[in-house]
Motif scaffolding. Structure first.
Motif, PDB file in Angstrom:
ATOM      1  N   SER A 309       0.813  -1.215   0.000  1.00 39.32           N
ATOM      2  CA  SER A 309       0.000   0.000   0.000  1.00 39.32           C
ATOM      3  C   SER A 309       0.849   1.268   0.000  1.00 39.32           C
ATOM      4  O   SER A 309       0.418   2.317  -0.489  1.00 39.32           O
ATOM      5  N   GLU A 312       2.145   2.239  -3.901  1.00 40.15           N
ATOM      6  CA  GLU A 312       1.179   2.330  -5.007  1.00 40.15           C
ATOM      7  C   GLU A 312       1.448   3.501  -5.944  1.00 40.15           C
ATOM      8  O   GLU A 312       1.004   3.493  -7.083  1.00 40.15           O
ATOM      9  N   SER A 349       1.287  -8.885   0.088  1.00 41.98           N
ATOM     10  CA  SER A 349       1.212  -7.694   0.942  1.00 41.98           C
ATOM     11  C   SER A 349       2.479  -6.852   0.874  1.00 41.98           C
ATOM     12  O   SER A 349       2.506  -5.740   1.399  1.00 41.98           O
TER      13      SER A 349
END
Length: 467
Positions: A309, A312, A349
Protein backbone atom coordinates in the motif's frame (compact mmCIF):
# COMPACT_ATOMS: atom_id res chain seq x y z
CA UNK A 1 41.05 -37.04 -19.18
CA UNK A 2 40.96 -35.46 -15.73
CA UNK A 3 40.44 -31.67 -15.86
CA UNK A 4 40.82 -29.32 -12.95
CA UNK A 5 38.48 -26.30 -13.02
CA UNK A 6 39.58 -23.46 -10.74
CA UNK A 7 36.72 -21.09 -9.93
CA UNK A 8 33.08 -21.86 -9.20
CA UNK A 9 31.37 -18.91 -10.83
CA UNK A 10 29.06 -19.45 -13.78
CA UNK A 11 32.05 -19.55 -16.18
CA UNK A 12 33.75 -22.35 -14.26
CA UNK A 13 30.50 -24.25 -13.74
CA UNK A 14 29.70 -23.97 -17.44
CA UNK A 15 33.17 -25.31 -18.29
CA UNK A 16 32.76 -28.18 -15.83
CA UNK A 17 29.35 -29.13 -17.21
CA UNK A 18 30.60 -29.07 -20.80
CA UNK A 19 33.64 -31.16 -19.89
CA UNK A 20 31.49 -33.78 -18.17
CA UNK A 21 29.03 -33.96 -21.06
CA UNK A 22 32.01 -34.69 -23.31
CA UNK A 23 33.38 -37.49 -21.18
CA UNK A 24 36.03 -35.83 -19.05
CA UNK A 25 36.45 -36.30 -15.32
CA UNK A 26 36.27 -33.02 -13.42
CA UNK A 27 37.45 -31.62 -10.10
CA UNK A 28 36.19 -28.10 -9.42
CA UNK A 29 37.84 -25.98 -6.73
CA UNK A 30 36.20 -22.83 -5.33
CA UNK A 31 38.05 -20.65 -2.86
CA UNK A 32 34.97 -19.29 -1.07
CA UNK A 33 32.15 -21.02 0.78
CA UNK A 34 29.64 -20.75 -2.07
CA UNK A 35 29.31 -21.30 -5.81
CA UNK A 36 27.91 -18.87 -8.33
CA UNK A 37 30.16 -15.82 -8.23
CA UNK A 38 27.99 -12.77 -8.90
CA UNK A 39 24.83 -14.89 -9.15
CA UNK A 40 23.26 -15.20 -5.73
CA UNK A 41 19.81 -15.53 -4.18
CA UNK A 42 18.66 -14.57 -0.70
CA UNK A 43 15.48 -13.58 1.08
CA UNK A 44 13.90 -10.43 2.44
CA UNK A 45 11.22 -9.96 5.07
CA UNK A 46 11.60 -13.64 5.90
CA UNK A 47 9.28 -14.78 3.13
CA UNK A 48 10.37 -13.43 -0.27
CA UNK A 49 13.18 -15.02 -2.30
CA UNK A 50 15.11 -12.44 -4.32
CA UNK A 51 18.22 -12.13 -6.45
CA UNK A 52 21.07 -10.39 -4.67
CA UNK A 53 23.22 -10.29 -7.82
CA UNK A 54 22.36 -10.43 -11.51
CA UNK A 55 18.61 -10.83 -11.96
CA UNK A 56 18.14 -11.56 -15.66
CA UNK A 57 19.91 -12.96 -18.69
CA UNK A 58 19.89 -11.93 -22.33
CA UNK A 59 17.66 -14.49 -24.00
CA UNK A 60 18.59 -13.47 -27.56
CA UNK A 61 21.95 -15.16 -26.96
CA UNK A 62 21.24 -18.89 -26.59
CA UNK A 63 24.04 -20.16 -24.34
CA UNK A 64 22.62 -19.37 -20.88
CA UNK A 65 19.10 -20.44 -21.83
CA UNK A 66 20.48 -23.71 -23.19
CA UNK A 67 22.38 -24.32 -19.97
CA UNK A 68 19.35 -23.55 -17.81
CA UNK A 69 17.28 -26.03 -19.79
CA UNK A 70 20.01 -28.66 -19.71
CA UNK A 71 20.07 -28.58 -15.89
CA UNK A 72 16.31 -28.75 -15.44
CA UNK A 73 15.32 -25.08 -15.11
CA UNK A 74 13.64 -24.70 -18.48
CA UNK A 75 10.14 -24.68 -17.01
CA UNK A 76 11.15 -21.98 -14.52
CA UNK A 77 12.38 -19.46 -17.11
CA UNK A 78 10.20 -16.34 -16.88
CA UNK A 79 10.05 -13.15 -18.97
CA UNK A 80 9.61 -9.79 -17.25
CA UNK A 81 5.98 -8.82 -16.78
CA UNK A 82 6.63 -5.23 -17.89
CA UNK A 83 8.83 -3.80 -20.62
CA UNK A 84 10.37 -0.43 -21.09
CA UNK A 85 12.70 1.35 -18.75
CA UNK A 86 13.01 4.96 -17.74
CA UNK A 87 15.64 7.50 -16.83
CA UNK A 88 15.60 9.90 -13.88
CA UNK A 89 17.10 13.11 -15.15
CA UNK A 90 16.41 16.81 -15.33
CA UNK A 91 14.05 16.56 -12.37
CA UNK A 92 11.72 13.80 -13.57
CA UNK A 93 11.51 10.07 -14.27
CA UNK A 94 11.12 10.01 -18.04
CA UNK A 95 10.52 7.10 -20.44
CA UNK A 96 13.73 5.87 -22.04
CA UNK A 97 13.85 7.32 -25.56
CA UNK A 98 12.99 4.89 -28.34
CA UNK A 99 15.21 4.00 -31.25
CA UNK A 100 18.65 4.29 -29.69
CA UNK A 101 21.76 2.12 -29.74
CA UNK A 102 23.21 2.16 -26.20
CA UNK A 103 21.84 5.67 -25.76
CA UNK A 104 22.87 6.98 -29.17
CA UNK A 105 19.76 8.05 -31.11
CA UNK A 106 18.94 7.61 -34.75
CA UNK A 107 16.39 10.44 -34.54
CA UNK A 108 17.34 13.42 -32.35
CA UNK A 109 13.65 14.26 -31.81
CA UNK A 110 13.40 11.20 -29.54
CA UNK A 111 15.60 13.01 -27.00
CA UNK A 112 13.25 15.93 -26.41
CA UNK A 113 12.84 16.37 -22.66
CA UNK A 114 15.92 14.33 -21.84
CA UNK A 115 18.31 16.90 -23.31
CA UNK A 116 18.23 20.68 -22.99
CA UNK A 117 17.39 22.78 -26.07
CA UNK A 118 21.11 23.49 -26.38
CA UNK A 119 21.87 19.77 -26.18
CA UNK A 120 19.34 18.99 -28.89
CA UNK A 121 20.81 21.68 -31.13
CA UNK A 122 24.27 20.19 -30.62
CA UNK A 123 23.06 16.74 -31.74
CA UNK A 124 21.89 18.23 -35.02
CA UNK A 125 25.46 19.32 -35.78
CA UNK A 126 26.42 15.70 -36.43
CA UNK A 127 25.14 15.73 -40.00
CA UNK A 128 27.24 18.80 -40.75
CA UNK A 129 30.49 17.75 -39.11
CA UNK A 130 33.28 16.16 -41.17
CA UNK A 131 33.86 12.45 -40.71
CA UNK A 132 35.66 11.42 -37.51
CA UNK A 133 38.29 8.73 -37.99
CA UNK A 134 38.28 6.35 -35.03
CA UNK A 135 41.16 4.02 -35.85
CA UNK A 136 41.49 0.67 -34.12
CA UNK A 137 39.48 1.69 -31.06
CA UNK A 138 38.01 4.68 -29.27
CA UNK A 139 36.23 5.39 -26.00
CA UNK A 140 32.46 5.39 -26.45
CA UNK A 141 32.00 8.66 -24.59
CA UNK A 142 34.84 10.42 -26.37
CA UNK A 143 33.51 9.59 -29.84
CA UNK A 144 29.85 10.27 -29.09
CA UNK A 145 30.69 13.59 -27.42
CA UNK A 146 32.69 14.65 -30.49
CA UNK A 147 29.77 13.88 -32.76
CA UNK A 148 26.67 14.67 -30.68
CA UNK A 149 27.86 16.61 -27.64
CA UNK A 150 28.46 15.70 -24.01
CA UNK A 151 24.78 15.82 -23.01
CA UNK A 152 24.03 12.66 -24.98
CA UNK A 153 26.89 10.91 -23.24
CA UNK A 154 26.19 12.24 -19.76
CA UNK A 155 22.42 11.69 -19.75
CA UNK A 156 21.99 8.58 -21.88
CA UNK A 157 25.15 6.68 -22.82
CA UNK A 158 26.73 6.92 -19.37
CA UNK A 159 23.78 5.49 -17.37
CA UNK A 160 23.18 2.71 -19.89
CA UNK A 161 26.82 1.62 -19.98
CA UNK A 162 27.00 2.10 -16.23
CA UNK A 163 24.20 -0.41 -15.83
CA UNK A 164 26.33 -3.01 -17.60
CA UNK A 165 29.88 -2.24 -16.47
CA UNK A 166 29.53 0.23 -13.56
CA UNK A 167 32.15 2.02 -15.61
CA UNK A 168 33.06 5.36 -17.16
CA UNK A 169 31.76 5.92 -20.68
CA UNK A 170 34.70 8.19 -21.42
CA UNK A 171 37.07 5.23 -20.89
CA UNK A 172 35.03 2.22 -22.08
CA UNK A 173 36.06 0.78 -25.44
CA UNK A 174 33.45 1.18 -28.16
CA UNK A 175 34.91 -1.74 -30.07
CA UNK A 176 34.55 -4.04 -27.04
CA UNK A 177 31.32 -2.75 -25.49
CA UNK A 178 29.26 -1.67 -28.53
CA UNK A 179 30.86 -3.43 -31.51
CA UNK A 180 27.97 -2.88 -33.93
CA UNK A 181 28.15 0.86 -33.26
CA UNK A 182 31.90 0.76 -33.75
CA UNK A 183 31.54 -0.89 -37.16
CA UNK A 184 28.85 1.59 -38.17
CA UNK A 185 31.04 4.51 -37.11
CA UNK A 186 33.84 3.19 -39.31
CA UNK A 187 31.64 2.87 -42.37
CA UNK A 188 29.28 5.88 -42.16
CA UNK A 189 30.12 9.57 -42.41
CA UNK A 190 28.04 10.62 -39.38
CA UNK A 191 27.10 8.90 -36.13
CA UNK A 192 23.37 9.43 -36.64
CA UNK A 193 23.69 7.78 -40.04
CA UNK A 194 25.59 4.94 -38.43
CA UNK A 195 22.84 4.34 -35.87
CA UNK A 196 20.22 4.39 -38.60
CA UNK A 197 22.27 1.84 -40.55
CA UNK A 198 22.41 -0.43 -37.50
CA UNK A 199 18.65 -0.11 -37.09
CA UNK A 200 18.02 -0.84 -40.77
CA UNK A 201 20.15 -3.98 -40.63
CA UNK A 202 18.30 -5.11 -37.51
CA UNK A 203 14.95 -4.53 -39.21
CA UNK A 204 16.08 -6.54 -42.23
CA UNK A 205 17.01 -9.47 -39.99
CA UNK A 206 14.12 -9.91 -37.57
CA UNK A 207 15.04 -11.15 -34.12
CA UNK A 208 13.90 -14.63 -33.17
CA UNK A 209 10.53 -14.77 -31.43
CA UNK A 210 10.39 -14.60 -27.68
CA UNK A 211 11.45 -12.17 -24.96
CA UNK A 212 14.72 -10.27 -25.06
CA UNK A 213 15.44 -11.04 -21.38
CA UNK A 214 14.52 -13.90 -19.07
CA UNK A 215 14.67 -14.51 -15.36
CA UNK A 216 14.24 -17.70 -13.39
CA UNK A 217 11.41 -18.24 -10.92
CA UNK A 218 13.04 -18.05 -7.52
CA UNK A 219 15.97 -16.06 -8.93
CA UNK A 220 18.74 -16.26 -11.51
CA UNK A 221 20.90 -17.17 -8.53
CA UNK A 222 19.38 -20.65 -8.68
CA UNK A 223 21.28 -21.38 -11.91
CA UNK A 224 24.72 -22.08 -10.35
CA UNK A 225 23.25 -24.55 -7.85
CA UNK A 226 21.36 -26.38 -10.57
CA UNK A 227 24.50 -26.62 -12.73
CA UNK A 228 26.53 -27.84 -9.75
CA UNK A 229 23.91 -30.50 -8.97
CA UNK A 230 23.98 -31.66 -12.59
CA UNK A 231 27.78 -31.80 -12.50
CA UNK A 232 27.79 -33.77 -9.25
CA UNK A 233 25.29 -36.22 -10.73
CA UNK A 234 27.79 -36.82 -13.55
CA UNK A 235 30.57 -37.53 -11.06
CA UNK A 236 32.23 -34.14 -10.60
CA UNK A 237 34.21 -33.60 -7.41
CA UNK A 238 33.23 -30.09 -6.25
CA UNK A 239 35.13 -28.61 -3.31
CA UNK A 240 34.38 -25.33 -1.56
CA UNK A 241 36.77 -23.38 0.68
CA UNK A 242 39.67 -24.73 -1.35
CA UNK A 243 41.85 -21.91 -2.66
CA UNK A 244 44.65 -22.91 -4.98
CA UNK A 245 47.95 -21.62 -3.66
CA UNK A 246 50.13 -22.64 -6.59
CA UNK A 247 49.72 -24.22 -10.00
CA UNK A 248 52.72 -26.26 -11.17
CA UNK A 249 53.71 -28.54 -14.03
CA UNK A 250 56.06 -31.22 -12.67
CA UNK A 251 58.79 -32.39 -14.99
CA UNK A 252 57.75 -35.98 -14.34
CA UNK A 253 54.35 -37.55 -13.74
CA UNK A 254 50.98 -35.83 -14.17
CA UNK A 255 50.87 -32.76 -16.34
CA UNK A 256 49.46 -30.33 -13.74
CA UNK A 257 49.42 -30.12 -9.97
CA UNK A 258 47.33 -27.70 -7.92
CA UNK A 259 48.69 -27.02 -4.45
CA UNK A 260 45.99 -26.36 -1.84
CA UNK A 261 46.19 -26.05 1.93
CA UNK A 262 45.00 -29.65 2.29
CA UNK A 263 46.69 -31.54 -0.54
CA UNK A 264 48.18 -31.54 -4.01
CA UNK A 265 45.64 -32.34 -6.74
CA UNK A 266 46.88 -33.70 -10.06
CA UNK A 267 45.16 -33.38 -13.42
CA UNK A 268 45.80 -33.62 -17.15
CA UNK A 269 44.48 -30.11 -17.91
CA UNK A 270 43.36 -26.94 -16.15
CA UNK A 271 40.61 -24.41 -16.84
CA UNK A 272 41.37 -21.26 -14.86
CA UNK A 273 37.96 -19.60 -14.43
CA UNK A 274 38.99 -17.09 -11.78
CA UNK A 275 40.86 -13.78 -12.06
CA UNK A 276 44.02 -15.18 -10.49
CA UNK A 277 47.08 -13.80 -12.30
CA UNK A 278 49.36 -15.29 -9.65
CA UNK A 279 48.47 -18.80 -10.81
CA UNK A 280 49.49 -17.92 -14.37
CA UNK A 281 52.76 -16.18 -13.55
CA UNK A 282 55.03 -19.24 -13.81
CA UNK A 283 53.43 -20.53 -17.03
CA UNK A 284 52.36 -17.47 -19.03
CA UNK A 285 54.05 -14.45 -17.42
CA UNK A 286 52.91 -11.95 -20.05
CA UNK A 287 49.30 -13.11 -19.61
CA UNK A 288 49.62 -12.84 -15.84
CA UNK A 289 50.98 -9.30 -16.11
CA UNK A 290 48.18 -8.22 -18.45
CA UNK A 291 45.52 -9.83 -16.27
CA UNK A 292 46.94 -8.10 -13.22
CA UNK A 293 46.40 -4.71 -14.89
CA UNK A 294 42.64 -5.21 -15.35
CA UNK A 295 40.61 -2.75 -13.27
CA UNK A 296 37.41 -3.72 -11.49
CA UNK A 297 34.44 -1.69 -10.32
CA UNK A 298 32.78 -2.37 -6.98
CA UNK A 299 29.09 -1.88 -6.33
CA UNK A 300 26.36 -2.47 -3.77
CA UNK A 301 22.76 -3.60 -4.16
CA UNK A 302 20.18 -2.40 -1.63
CA UNK A 303 17.06 -4.58 -1.64
CA UNK A 304 14.04 -3.06 0.09
CA UNK A 305 10.66 -4.50 1.01
CA UNK A 306 7.74 -2.09 1.56
CA UNK A 307 4.12 -2.59 2.42
CA UNK A 308 2.42 -2.75 -0.96
CA UNK A 309 0.00 0.00 0.00
CA UNK A 310 2.97 2.35 0.53
CA UNK A 311 4.34 1.70 -2.97
CA UNK A 312 1.18 2.33 -5.01
CA UNK A 313 2.41 5.66 -6.34
CA UNK A 314 5.56 4.33 -8.01
CA UNK A 315 5.94 5.01 -11.73
CA UNK A 316 4.91 2.32 -14.17
CA UNK A 317 7.59 0.16 -15.70
CA UNK A 318 10.50 -1.92 -14.51
CA UNK A 319 12.52 0.89 -12.94
CA UNK A 320 14.88 3.66 -13.96
CA UNK A 321 18.52 4.55 -14.58
CA UNK A 322 20.28 7.58 -13.11
CA UNK A 323 22.95 9.63 -14.94
CA UNK A 324 26.03 10.26 -12.79
CA UNK A 325 26.04 13.88 -13.94
CA UNK A 326 22.97 14.51 -11.78
CA UNK A 327 24.97 13.83 -8.62
CA UNK A 328 22.70 11.19 -7.09
CA UNK A 329 23.90 8.34 -4.91
CA UNK A 330 22.01 5.58 -6.69
CA UNK A 331 22.74 4.66 -10.29
CA UNK A 332 19.57 2.64 -10.88
CA UNK A 333 16.38 1.36 -9.29
CA UNK A 334 14.61 -1.85 -10.25
CA UNK A 335 10.96 -2.36 -9.34
CA UNK A 336 11.25 -6.10 -8.74
CA UNK A 337 7.68 -6.36 -7.46
CA UNK A 338 6.44 -5.09 -10.82
CA UNK A 339 9.08 -6.59 -13.08
CA UNK A 340 8.82 -10.21 -11.90
CA UNK A 341 5.47 -11.83 -11.21
CA UNK A 342 7.12 -14.55 -9.12
CA UNK A 343 8.49 -11.92 -6.72
CA UNK A 344 5.08 -10.33 -6.24
CA UNK A 345 3.32 -13.69 -5.83
CA UNK A 346 5.38 -14.80 -2.84
CA UNK A 347 3.81 -12.24 -0.49
CA UNK A 348 1.12 -10.04 -2.06
CA UNK A 349 1.21 -7.69 0.94
CA UNK A 350 4.81 -6.68 0.18
CA UNK A 351 6.46 -4.76 -2.63
CA UNK A 352 10.16 -5.37 -3.35
CA UNK A 353 12.51 -3.02 -5.16
CA UNK A 354 16.25 -2.58 -5.25
CA UNK A 355 18.77 0.12 -5.94
CA UNK A 356 22.39 -0.06 -7.01
CA UNK A 357 25.21 2.20 -5.89
CA UNK A 358 28.84 2.45 -6.89
CA UNK A 359 30.77 2.96 -10.09
CA UNK A 360 34.42 2.75 -11.06
CA UNK A 361 36.30 5.22 -8.89
CA UNK A 362 33.51 5.42 -6.29
CA UNK A 363 34.65 2.78 -3.84
CA UNK A 364 34.29 5.21 -0.91
CA UNK A 365 30.51 5.05 -1.05
CA UNK A 366 30.73 1.32 -0.35
CA UNK A 367 32.76 1.98 2.77
CA UNK A 368 29.62 3.40 4.39
CA UNK A 369 27.68 1.02 6.61
CA UNK A 370 24.50 -0.75 5.57
CA UNK A 371 22.20 1.72 7.31
CA UNK A 372 23.80 4.63 5.43
CA UNK A 373 23.37 2.90 2.06
CA UNK A 374 19.72 2.24 2.86
CA UNK A 375 19.20 5.91 3.79
CA UNK A 376 20.94 7.11 0.62
CA UNK A 377 18.64 4.88 -1.41
CA UNK A 378 15.50 6.05 0.39
CA UNK A 379 16.50 9.69 -0.06
CA UNK A 380 16.91 9.28 -3.81
CA UNK A 381 13.77 7.17 -4.20
CA UNK A 382 11.80 9.87 -2.40
CA UNK A 383 13.19 12.56 -4.68
CA UNK A 384 12.58 10.54 -7.84
CA UNK A 385 9.18 8.98 -7.14
CA UNK A 386 7.71 10.53 -4.02
CA UNK A 387 7.98 7.24 -2.14
CA UNK A 388 7.98 8.43 1.47
CA UNK A 389 7.74 5.26 3.54
CA UNK A 390 10.04 3.17 5.67
CA UNK A 391 10.81 -0.34 4.42
CA UNK A 392 9.74 -3.30 6.52
CA UNK A 393 13.10 -4.92 5.75
CA UNK A 394 16.31 -4.25 3.84
CA UNK A 395 19.28 -6.31 2.62
CA UNK A 396 22.58 -4.78 1.48
CA UNK A 397 24.86 -6.85 -0.75
CA UNK A 398 28.34 -5.63 -1.60
CA UNK A 399 30.15 -6.82 -4.70
CA UNK A 400 33.78 -5.83 -4.25
CA UNK A 401 35.69 -5.95 -7.55
CA UNK A 402 32.46 -7.13 -9.08
CA UNK A 403 32.76 -5.99 -12.70
CA UNK A 404 35.89 -5.96 -14.89
CA UNK A 405 36.38 -2.81 -16.92
CA UNK A 406 36.73 -2.78 -20.71
CA UNK A 407 38.83 0.32 -21.51
CA UNK A 408 40.18 1.27 -24.91
CA UNK A 409 42.55 -1.48 -26.01
CA UNK A 410 40.79 -4.16 -23.97
CA UNK A 411 40.34 -6.52 -26.91
CA UNK A 412 44.05 -6.36 -27.72
CA UNK A 413 44.88 -7.08 -24.09
CA UNK A 414 42.55 -10.09 -24.03
CA UNK A 415 43.92 -11.36 -27.34
CA UNK A 416 47.43 -11.19 -25.90
CA UNK A 417 46.37 -13.12 -22.80
CA UNK A 418 44.64 -15.78 -24.87
CA UNK A 419 47.61 -16.11 -27.20
CA UNK A 420 50.05 -16.54 -24.32
CA UNK A 421 47.82 -19.10 -22.61
CA UNK A 422 47.27 -21.00 -25.86
CA UNK A 423 51.02 -21.67 -25.99
CA UNK A 424 50.77 -23.65 -22.75
CA UNK A 425 49.52 -27.23 -23.34
CA UNK A 426 46.51 -28.24 -21.30
CA UNK A 427 45.62 -24.75 -20.04
CA UNK A 428 42.68 -22.45 -20.80
CA UNK A 429 41.12 -19.41 -19.17
CA UNK A 430 37.52 -18.22 -18.83
CA UNK A 431 35.58 -15.48 -17.08
CA UNK A 432 33.90 -12.11 -17.42
CA UNK A 433 37.17 -10.33 -18.10
CA UNK A 434 37.62 -12.01 -21.49
CA UNK A 435 34.55 -12.04 -23.71
CA UNK A 436 31.75 -10.15 -21.99
CA UNK A 437 30.29 -9.58 -18.54
CA UNK A 438 26.81 -10.96 -19.29
CA UNK A 439 25.72 -14.43 -18.22
CA UNK A 440 25.49 -15.84 -21.78
CA UNK A 441 28.99 -14.55 -22.58
CA UNK A 442 30.38 -16.17 -19.43
CA UNK A 443 28.65 -19.47 -20.21
CA UNK A 444 30.01 -19.36 -23.76
CA UNK A 445 33.51 -18.56 -22.51
CA UNK A 446 33.41 -21.52 -20.14
CA UNK A 447 32.40 -23.83 -22.98
CA UNK A 448 35.15 -22.53 -25.24
CA UNK A 449 37.75 -23.06 -22.52
CA UNK A 450 36.48 -26.60 -22.03
CA UNK A 451 36.65 -27.29 -25.76
CA UNK A 452 40.19 -25.97 -25.88
CA UNK A 453 41.52 -28.38 -23.25
CA UNK A 454 39.48 -31.24 -24.71
CA UNK A 455 40.92 -30.76 -28.19
CA UNK A 456 44.50 -29.70 -27.44
CA UNK A 457 45.52 -31.72 -24.38
CA UNK A 458 47.46 -34.89 -25.21
CA UNK A 459 45.87 -38.10 -24.01
CA UNK A 460 46.99 -39.21 -20.53
CA UNK A 461 50.03 -41.43 -20.64
CA UNK A 462 49.37 -45.10 -20.07
CA UNK A 463 49.82 -46.16 -16.47
CA UNK A 464 50.00 -42.57 -15.18
CA UNK A 465 48.33 -42.11 -11.83
CA UNK A 466 46.60 -38.75 -11.43
CA UNK A 467 45.44 -39.24 -7.86
Amino acid sequence: MHVLVIGGGISGLSAAHHLLVNGARVTLLEATDRLGGKLRTGSIAGTVAVDLGAESLLARRPEAVELARAVGLGEQLRPPTVAGGAIWTRGAVRPMPKGHVMGVPGDPAALDGVLSPEGLARVADDDRLPRTEIGEDVAVGEYVAQRLGREVVDRLVEPLLGGVYAGDAYRISMRAAVPHLYEAARSERSLLAGVRAVQQRAAATPAPPGPVFLGIEGGIGRLPGAVADACAAKGADIRLRTPVLELVRPAQGPRWAAVTEQEVIHADAVVLAAPAPGLLAAHAPSAAAALDRVEYASMALVTLAFRRSDAEGLPAGSGFLVPPVDGRAIKAATFSGTKWDWVAAQDPSLYVLRTSLGRIGESRVLERDDADLVELSLRDLRAATGLDARPVDSVVTRWHRGLPQYPVGHLERVAGIQEAVAAVPGLAVAGAVYEGVGIPACVAGGRRAADRVLTTTPSPRAGEDDE
